[in-house]
Design an enzyme around this catalytic site. Sequence first.
Site, PDB file in Angstrom:
ATOM      1  CB  CYS A   1      -0.865   0.182   1.372  1.00 50.76           C
ATOM      2  SG  CYS A   1      -1.854  -1.660   1.373  1.00 50.76           S
TER       3      CYS A   1
ATOM      4  CG  HIS B   1      -3.450   2.620   2.172  1.00 54.38           C
ATOM      5  ND1 HIS B   1      -3.926   2.287   1.222  1.00 54.38           N
ATOM      6  CD2 HIS B   1      -3.469   1.520   2.877  1.00 54.38           C
ATOM      7  CE1 HIS B   1      -4.364   0.999   0.929  1.00 54.38           C
ATOM      8  NE2 HIS B   1      -3.991   0.646   2.396  1.00 54.38           N
TER       9      HIS B   1
ATOM     10  CG  ASN C   1      -6.937  -1.617   1.413  1.00 55.11           C
ATOM     11  OD1 ASN C   1      -6.245  -1.403   0.409  1.00 55.11           O
ATOM     12  ND2 ASN C   1      -6.717  -1.984   2.596  1.00 55.11           N
TER      13      ASN C   1
END
Length: 323
Positions: free
Chosen positions: A114, A243, A273
């Site tokens: 990420c 993120h 996500n």
Amino acid sequence: MKGLKIIATGRSLPSKSVTNDDLSKIVETSDEWIYTRTGIRSRYFCDEGENSLTLSISAAKKALESSGINKDDLGCIIVATLSATYVTPSTACLIQRELELPENIPALDINAACSGFIYGLEVARGLLSGSNAKYGLVIGVEQLSRILDMEDRSTCVLFGDGAGAAIVETEENTLYESVLGTKGGHEISCPGVNNFDDGQKSYVSMDGTAVFRFATSAIPKCIDMLQQKHPFSLDEVDHVVCHQANSRIIDHVVKKLKADPAKFYKDMDHLGNTSAASIPLALSEMDDAGMIKDGDTLLLVGFGSGLTWAGVLIKFQKAKKVS
Ligand code: UT7
């Protein structure tokens, strides 16, 4: 070393949106649980004919078009991903071929999960600083749906697919400050093809509580480390793009820093996500919505599997299109 700025963005999402209610028909979960714990309502999963390569190509095309630069002026192609369609050839190499980008430039995939897009900016900056080229293509892409265990409700409701791309330009004196870090661990793990020679699939697993704790300390830590390298206050930053793992992580950090929540962009409600894609996807959405003004200062913060973390202070300076 020269600085780096973002001059254009692009994004691409799969055609299939999957709601929390859709998932509740597959695993024992509910829209209420997912939304209150994460802020996620829906995410996109690749359908037939779609994969991380097709998404990357489409996002890259849009970013190139928006920049107006001549594609022959690109000096590098960097793709951040942990779910590339092929182990080799890399996504970056296949983008070079598909978009007929220059052959005499480096093209590579990197995996910093990420945090990958920010790692990608840093790699692009290094490569461009050592070359005569000014422009780079940096992409964050994931097809996480192919490594999700749809029987594991603690992970399958969190992640989504998508690609975000940015055209970056080096400039001698532009503001650019970054911090990158790693603390190796298996808190988020996916064994990968090499560990399965019996045809078994390899899935993502995560110690959610440990990662939540890590995330809520990693963001303030990144900001603090950046401030030590280049003193600034959050008031001087136009947008903070973290993120997009969980809305509660961002809320927690905003509270801890006594910051203005309006500065912290959120889009996990409709994207989930998307790991390495989450920051460039957010930038592209903000760009298209006219939220980012020319010359804005962006603070980008990534954290995730590895464990990795990364922060960058970077300018957004829209490319002046040559008509
Ligand atoms: O991109 C990389 C970075 N990733 C992250 O930053 C993720 C960080 N972690 C998180 O965001 C949160 O830890 C989660 C959203 C993953 C989980 O939230 P939580 O509040 O920590 O929940 P939990 O794991 O403590 O689970 C609470 C309960 C458990 O039941 P019991 O043991 O209390 O009876 C779980 O079994 O919720 C249950 N549960 C679910 N229930 C309904 C877990 N997943 C689900 C689900 N639906 N999907």
